[in-house]
Design a protein around this motif. Structure first.
Motif, PDB file in Angstrom:
ATOM      1  N   CYS A 175      -5.704   4.038   3.465  1.00 35.94           N
ATOM      2  CA  CYS A 175      -5.416   2.950   2.526  1.00 35.94           C
ATOM      3  C   CYS A 175      -4.527   1.882   3.162  1.00 35.94           C
ATOM      4  CB  CYS A 175      -4.765   3.500   1.267  1.00 35.94           C
ATOM      5  SG  CYS A 175      -5.885   4.417   0.186  1.00 35.94           S
ATOM      6  N   ASP A 217      -5.520  -1.917   3.072  1.00 37.15           N
ATOM      7  CA  ASP A 217      -4.654  -2.900   2.419  1.00 37.15           C
ATOM      8  C   ASP A 217      -4.229  -4.000   3.383  1.00 37.15           C
ATOM      9  OD1 ASP A 217      -4.721  -1.817  -0.096  1.00 37.15           O
ATOM     10  OD2 ASP A 217      -2.980  -0.540   0.208  1.00 37.15           O
ATOM     11  N   LEU A 274     -12.291   7.712  -2.253  1.00 39.07           N
ATOM     12  CA  LEU A 274     -11.324   6.739  -1.743  1.00 39.07           C
ATOM     13  C   LEU A 274     -11.854   5.317  -1.896  1.00 39.07           C
ATOM     14  CD1 LEU A 274      -9.170   7.058   1.417  1.00 39.07           C
ATOM     15  CD2 LEU A 274     -10.518   5.004   1.129  1.00 39.07           C
ATOM     16  N   GLN A 320      -3.389   8.002   2.418  1.00 42.02           N
ATOM     17  CA  GLN A 320      -2.590   6.800   2.459  1.00 42.02           C
ATOM     18  C   GLN A 320      -2.701   6.109   3.812  1.00 42.02           C
ATOM     19  OE1 GLN A 320      -1.106   5.647  -0.268  1.00 42.02           O
ATOM     20  NE2 GLN A 320      -0.727   3.764   0.899  1.00 42.02           N
ATOM     21  N   CYS A 380       0.805  -1.215   0.000  1.00 45.57           N
ATOM     22  CA  CYS A 380       0.000   0.000   0.000  1.00 45.57           C
ATOM     23  C   CYS A 380       0.831   1.254   0.000  1.00 45.57           C
ATOM     24  CB  CYS A 380      -0.927  -0.001   1.220  1.00 45.57           C
ATOM     25  SG  CYS A 380      -0.036  -0.145   2.760  1.00 45.57           S
ATOM     26  N   PHE A 425     -10.283   2.372  -4.217  1.00 44.38           N
ATOM     27  CA  PHE A 425      -9.864   1.096  -3.619  1.00 44.38           C
ATOM     28  C   PHE A 425     -10.476  -0.078  -4.373  1.00 44.38           C
ATOM     29  CE2 PHE A 425     -10.171  -2.344  -0.490  1.00 44.38           C
ATOM     30  CZ  PHE A 425      -8.854  -2.387  -0.030  1.00 44.38           C
TER      31      PHE A 425
END
Length: 464
Positions: free
Chosen positions: A358, A362, A322, A355, A8, A326
């Motif tokens: 994320c 992830d 987002l 991030q 990620c 994804f």
């Protein structure tokens, strides 16, 4: 859901420092250490509050002792003068309570002055009640022991010198105490009885208050250790940012070369005629574009494109984009996104915050490729994001180590940084990260972010 490093792009969430940012980070680390050094006065405040409580006990004890001695034993005492000293002690303690209720820092000098007042009051009461012939003269030991625990060495020795001088003076000058003739020795002696009461009082107060003071010191040391750990982690992030920023610069040239080669290949007749090769080249170009985006994000965070990393948007728009990204870029079978934020508000997000979320998603995807769930709610002034999966959950011992670097069960070099970055970014925003294993199976990671840290402000832009 152990923290990954490769899936990620966690390097994007570090603020990769340019030269001025390195200086700013160094200044912030110095301030961290200054705050750490200020925890001793904070502990001193707690100890000051213990002294105030102890002084109230002294007030009650003096009133009780005066009442018993005058009414119970018929001993004549200079009550007006003793009550004047007691009134001064009460006034000083009320003033101390008001003063330290507002102020949260007490220095060694202020603790020293408070103990000097206690010594002066005790000396005044002993002077009016027989001096060294009063069995409660041994209460000086309580002041000395407390000073040895609470004060610096020079202050403690000053208290020792003053109490010794006071005791010597009381042996020469004091208001005589008219005691009735003792009927015998042992417990029938008023002096021996008073001595035993003084000893029991000294012992009980020392046990109670030294235990509390020791607890204050241990709490202060634990907070100091936590600040030192945070300062070390921030320094670790700065160093990793420097490495990542340098790597991003170095990767720019080979990525550009690969892009040119793939473009040439795609135009060659041999590849145009072969559909399978064309699809593979297209996939390679897609992945190459993603690599360029990652490198651009690193350089953007490093300050190469200053002012462009923060974007004004709304909570619901940001979260919806987002979630869509994804779904489109990750091979997840089932991704459920529940946005229960009813009132949409303007906010400012940047690549670091994106991030961070994320990274958690992830991690969940790697542990549970079949199902990942993102639930978003708002609780008053906080944004709550809950990521759950149906994977094996956290390994034994991982929950206690969550947020520390290189805590991973994957066995890959450099793994274990995902949640480390997540925890540090959330903490920098004033938020928290908690993790647990679900009873029905899988893991859950909850991010709580204060809306004040991301809410759009016309006067100032948000920067992580």
């Amino acid at each position: 859901m152990t923290p990954p490093i490769g899936t990620c792009e966690p390097t994007e969430i570090v603020k990769m420092p340019s030269e001025d940012k390195i200086s700013a980070n160094g200044k912030r680390l110095t301030e961290r250490w200054w705050v750490a050094s200020s925890f001793e006065p904070v502990v001193g405040h707690e100890n000051m509050m213990q002294l105030i409580q102890l002084r109230w006990i002294a007030v009650v004890g003096q009133i009780t002792a005066i009442t018993i001695v005058t009414l119970g034993f018929g001993i004549h005492l200079p009550l007006p003068h003793m009550l004047e000293v007691l009134a001064c002690l009460i006034a000083f303690n009320i003033g101390s309570h008001l003063r330290w209720h507002e102020s949260r820092i007490a220095t060694n000098g202020e603790l020293f002055f408070a103990l000097l007042v206690d010594v002066a009051v005790l000396t005044g009461q002993l002077y009016l009640s027989g001096g060294t012939t009063n069995p409660f003269a041994f209460l000086y030991l309580l002041q000395i022991i407390l000073s040895a625990i609470l004060l610096e060495a020079w202050s403690t020795w000053t208290i020792v010198a003053l109490t010794s001088a006071c005791l010597a003076g009381l042996s020469l000058y004091s208001h005589p105490l008219e005691l009735p003739a003792d009927n015998g020795n042992g417990l029938s002696s008023i002096y021996v009885t008073g001595l035993l009461i003084c000893f029991a009082l000294d012992a009980a107060l020392l046990v109670i208050y030294i235990t509390r003071i020791g607890r204050n010191h241990r709490a202060g040391e634990a907070q100091l250790a936590d600040l030192r750990q945070r300062a070390t982690e921030e320094e670790h992030i700065v160093r990793m940012g420097l490495l990542a920023s340098g790597a991003a610069h170095e990767l720019g040239t080979p990525l550009a070369t690969l892009s040119v080669i793939l473009g040439d290949w795609k135009r060659m007749p041999e590849f145009r005629k072969n559909s399978d090769l064309r699809e593979e080249i297209t996939e390679m170009q897609t992945q190459l574009t993603r690599c360029k985006s990652i490198v651009s994000g690193i350089l953007l965070s490093a300050g190469e494109a200053r002012g462009e990393s923060s974007v004004k948007t709304t909570i619901n728009t940001f979260l919806s984009d987002l979630a869509d990204e994804f779904r489109a870029t990750r091979p997840v079978v089932s991704f459920v996104f529940d946005n229960r934020v009813a009132q949409d508000i303007p906010v400012v997000f940047d690549s670091a915050l994106k991030q961070m979320i994320c990274n958690v998603l992830d991690n969940a995807l790697e542990a549970s490729p079949q199902y990942v769930h993102l639930d978003v709610t708002r609780d008053e002034d906080s944004l709550i994001l809950l990521v759950t999966d149906t994977g094996p959950g956290f390994a034994s011992g991982m929950l206690e180590q969550m947020g520390k670097p290189y805590q991973s069960t994957k066995g890959r070099p450099g793994s274990g940084l995902g949640l480390f970055f997540v925890v540090n970014v959330a903490r920098k925003l004033g938020g928290t990260v908690t993790a647990r294993n679900r009873e029905e199976g899988g893991a859950a990671v909850q991010l709580i972010l204060p809306l004040a840290a991301i809410r759009f402000d016309d006067e100032a832009a948000y920067v992580v």
